[in-house]
Write a protein that holds these residues in place. Sequence first.
Motif, PDB file in Angstrom:
ATOM      1  N   LYS A  92       2.474   1.778  -3.391  1.00 54.03           N
ATOM      2  CA  LYS A  92       1.508   2.286  -4.360  1.00 54.03           C
ATOM      3  C   LYS A  92       1.252   3.773  -4.132  1.00 54.03           C
ATOM      4  O   LYS A  92       1.174   4.566  -5.088  1.00 54.03           O
ATOM      5  CB  LYS A  92       0.194   1.509  -4.251  1.00 54.03           C
ATOM      6  CG  LYS A  92      -0.839   1.924  -5.301  1.00 54.03           C
ATOM      7  CD  LYS A  92      -2.078   1.047  -5.212  1.00 54.03           C
ATOM      8  CE  LYS A  92      -3.103   1.463  -6.271  1.00 54.03           C
ATOM      9  NZ  LYS A  92      -4.328   0.629  -6.187  1.00 54.03           N
ATOM     10  N   ARG A  93       1.156   4.179  -2.874  1.00 57.49           N
ATOM     11  CA  ARG A  93       0.932   5.585  -2.554  1.00 57.49           C
ATOM     12  C   ARG A  93       2.127   6.436  -3.009  1.00 57.49           C
ATOM     13  O   ARG A  93       1.944   7.509  -3.580  1.00 57.49           O
ATOM     14  CB  ARG A  93       0.708   5.751  -1.041  1.00 57.49           C
ATOM     15  CG  ARG A  93       0.506   7.200  -0.605  1.00 57.49           C
ATOM     16  CD  ARG A  93       0.161   7.302   0.872  1.00 57.49           C
ATOM     17  NE  ARG A  93       0.088   8.688   1.289  1.00 57.49           N
ATOM     18  CZ  ARG A  93      -0.960   9.480   1.080  1.00 57.49           C
ATOM     19  NH1 ARG A  93      -2.029   9.012   0.452  1.00 57.49           N
ATOM     20  NH2 ARG A  93      -0.947  10.741   1.487  1.00 57.49           N
ATOM     21  N   LEU A  94       3.329   5.927  -2.761  1.00 53.80           N
ATOM     22  CA  LEU A  94       4.522   6.656  -3.174  1.00 53.80           C
ATOM     23  C   LEU A  94       4.587   6.771  -4.691  1.00 53.80           C
ATOM     24  O   LEU A  94       4.953   7.823  -5.229  1.00 53.80           O
ATOM     25  CB  LEU A  94       5.774   5.947  -2.646  1.00 53.80           C
ATOM     26  CG  LEU A  94       7.114   6.605  -2.997  1.00 53.80           C
ATOM     27  CD1 LEU A  94       7.173   8.030  -2.460  1.00 53.80           C
ATOM     28  CD2 LEU A  94       8.266   5.777  -2.445  1.00 53.80           C
ATOM     29  N   ARG A 137       0.828  -1.209   0.000  1.00 55.80           N
ATOM     30  CA  ARG A 137       0.000   0.000   0.000  1.00 55.80           C
ATOM     31  C   ARG A 137       0.862   1.259   0.000  1.00 55.80           C
ATOM     32  O   ARG A 137       0.586   2.199  -0.731  1.00 55.80           O
ATOM     33  CB  ARG A 137      -0.931  -0.006   1.209  1.00 55.80           C
ATOM     34  CG  ARG A 137      -1.793   1.246   1.318  1.00 55.80           C
ATOM     35  CD  ARG A 137      -2.767   1.152   2.470  1.00 55.80           C
ATOM     36  NE  ARG A 137      -3.741   0.108   2.264  1.00 55.80           N
ATOM     37  CZ  ARG A 137      -4.717  -0.179   3.130  1.00 55.80           C
ATOM     38  NH1 ARG A 137      -4.805   0.493   4.269  1.00 55.80           N
ATOM     39  NH2 ARG A 137      -5.573  -1.141   2.879  1.00 55.80           N
ATOM     40  N   SER A 138       1.905   1.259   0.809  1.00 56.45           N
ATOM     41  CA  SER A 138       2.788   2.427   0.870  1.00 56.45           C
ATOM     42  C   SER A 138       3.535   2.619  -0.439  1.00 56.45           C
ATOM     43  O   SER A 138       3.733   3.748  -0.886  1.00 56.45           O
ATOM     44  CB  SER A 138       3.784   2.276   2.026  1.00 56.45           C
ATOM     45  OG  SER A 138       3.115   2.291   3.266  1.00 56.45           O
ATOM     46  N   THR A 141      -7.422  13.105  -5.418  1.00 54.78           N
ATOM     47  CA  THR A 141      -6.210  12.312  -5.210  1.00 54.78           C
ATOM     48  C   THR A 141      -4.996  13.219  -5.143  1.00 54.78           C
ATOM     49  O   THR A 141      -4.077  13.006  -4.327  1.00 54.78           O
ATOM     50  CB  THR A 141      -6.037  11.283  -6.343  1.00 54.78           C
ATOM     51  OG1 THR A 141      -7.145  10.383  -6.337  1.00 54.78           O
ATOM     52  CG2 THR A 141      -4.752  10.478  -6.171  1.00 54.78           C
ATOM     53  N   THR A 171       2.067   6.851  -6.756  1.00 48.79           N
ATOM     54  CA  THR A 171       1.068   7.838  -7.176  1.00 48.79           C
ATOM     55  C   THR A 171       1.582   9.247  -6.930  1.00 48.79           C
ATOM     56  O   THR A 171       1.442  10.131  -7.780  1.00 48.79           O
ATOM     57  CB  THR A 171      -0.257   7.625  -6.414  1.00 48.79           C
ATOM     58  OG1 THR A 171      -0.748   6.318  -6.684  1.00 48.79           O
ATOM     59  CG2 THR A 171      -1.302   8.650  -6.849  1.00 48.79           C
ATOM     60  N   ARG A 172       2.194   9.462  -5.775  1.00 47.69           N
ATOM     61  CA  ARG A 172       2.749  10.782  -5.451  1.00 47.69           C
ATOM     62  C   ARG A 172       3.814  11.182  -6.473  1.00 47.69           C
ATOM     63  O   ARG A 172       3.847  12.318  -6.935  1.00 47.69           O
ATOM     64  CB  ARG A 172       3.338  10.755  -4.033  1.00 47.69           C
ATOM     65  CG  ARG A 172       3.956  12.088  -3.598  1.00 47.69           C
ATOM     66  CD  ARG A 172       4.605  11.969  -2.229  1.00 47.69           C
ATOM     67  NE  ARG A 172       5.315  13.197  -1.878  1.00 47.69           N
ATOM     68  CZ  ARG A 172       4.773  14.235  -1.273  1.00 47.69           C
ATOM     69  NH1 ARG A 172       3.494  14.199  -0.929  1.00 47.69           N
ATOM     70  NH2 ARG A 172       5.488  15.304  -0.989  1.00 47.69           N
ATOM     71  N   ASN A 184      -4.903  14.719  -1.804  1.00 48.99           N
ATOM     72  CA  ASN A 184      -4.574  13.731  -0.777  1.00 48.99           C
ATOM     73  C   ASN A 184      -3.061  13.624  -0.580  1.00 48.99           C
ATOM     74  O   ASN A 184      -2.589  13.222   0.488  1.00 48.99           O
ATOM     75  CB  ASN A 184      -5.132  12.356  -1.154  1.00 48.99           C
ATOM     76  CG  ASN A 184      -6.630  12.258  -0.926  1.00 48.99           C
ATOM     77  OD1 ASN A 184      -7.202  13.031  -0.157  1.00 48.99           O
ATOM     78  ND2 ASN A 184      -7.277  11.329  -1.610  1.00 48.99           N
ATOM     79  N   HIS A 185      -2.317  13.972  -1.625  1.00 52.56           N
ATOM     80  CA  HIS A 185      -0.854  13.868  -1.582  1.00 52.56           C
ATOM     81  C   HIS A 185      -0.176  15.221  -1.383  1.00 52.56           C
ATOM     82  O   HIS A 185       0.926  15.277  -0.821  1.00 52.56           O
ATOM     83  CB  HIS A 185      -0.341  13.236  -2.871  1.00 52.56           C
ATOM     84  CG  HIS A 185      -0.666  11.780  -2.994  1.00 52.56           C
ATOM     85  ND1 HIS A 185       0.135  10.789  -2.483  1.00 52.56           N
ATOM     86  CD2 HIS A 185      -1.729  11.154  -3.568  1.00 52.56           C
ATOM     87  CE1 HIS A 185      -0.408   9.610  -2.733  1.00 52.56           C
ATOM     88  NE2 HIS A 185      -1.533   9.792  -3.384  1.00 52.56           N
TER      89      HIS A 185
END
Length: 212
Positions: free
Chosen positions: A11-13, A8-9, A50, A15-16, A53-54
């Motif tokens: 994937k978040r990174l 999950r982390s 989104t 996206t950022r 969110n970042h």
Amino acid sequence: MPEPSDRRSRKRLATRRAISLAADRLFRERGFDHVTVDEIAEAADVGRMTVFNHFARKEDMFFDRDEEGREILQETLRRRDPGVSPIETLRRLGHRLVAEQAPFVQFSDGSLDFVRTVEGSETLKARARAIRDEIAQVVTAALSESVGRDPGDPDARLAAGLLLATWTSAFILAHQTFRLRRDAEEAKAVLLAIVDKGSVGLKAAMAGTPYA
């Protein structure tokens, strides 16, 4: 910064980073003030929410390494060798960043574009000033913690202010050198010479305190 281990982390990174890269490309092509958040979201293939969110604000997409820089400063002081003063520790950090070719001390056509983009936007110049003030607070707290003093120690506040003034001057003059000479090594030498000279003055100013 180290890669996160959980999916999950990661994937978040990712996206950022995608948002940051899309924003960077648009900013350089059209100028910061002429790009909207919706256009950045479309270029990154994500929704508007989104993006927020970042990144709390559009300026944060431009100064996307700000958080990493703060963490490096804090971690360097936390891991300080007790036999080396905080001021000397940060001077050595400057030399280490240059030796490791860290992105913060790169001098290239890309760095010139970055500086020009800031110079062409009142919004970015205001955010750069705010970031400088915020980093001064971070350094004040980190310096105090490194020697066991209260977070609001006046000596730490003075040391942080002088330190930021030194590094600001070093970056400005180094970028000016690169703009004129197009010699990255010369620009780095200018940067480190000012950091070294400023550290000498800073140690003298803070003589008699645990920071020197």
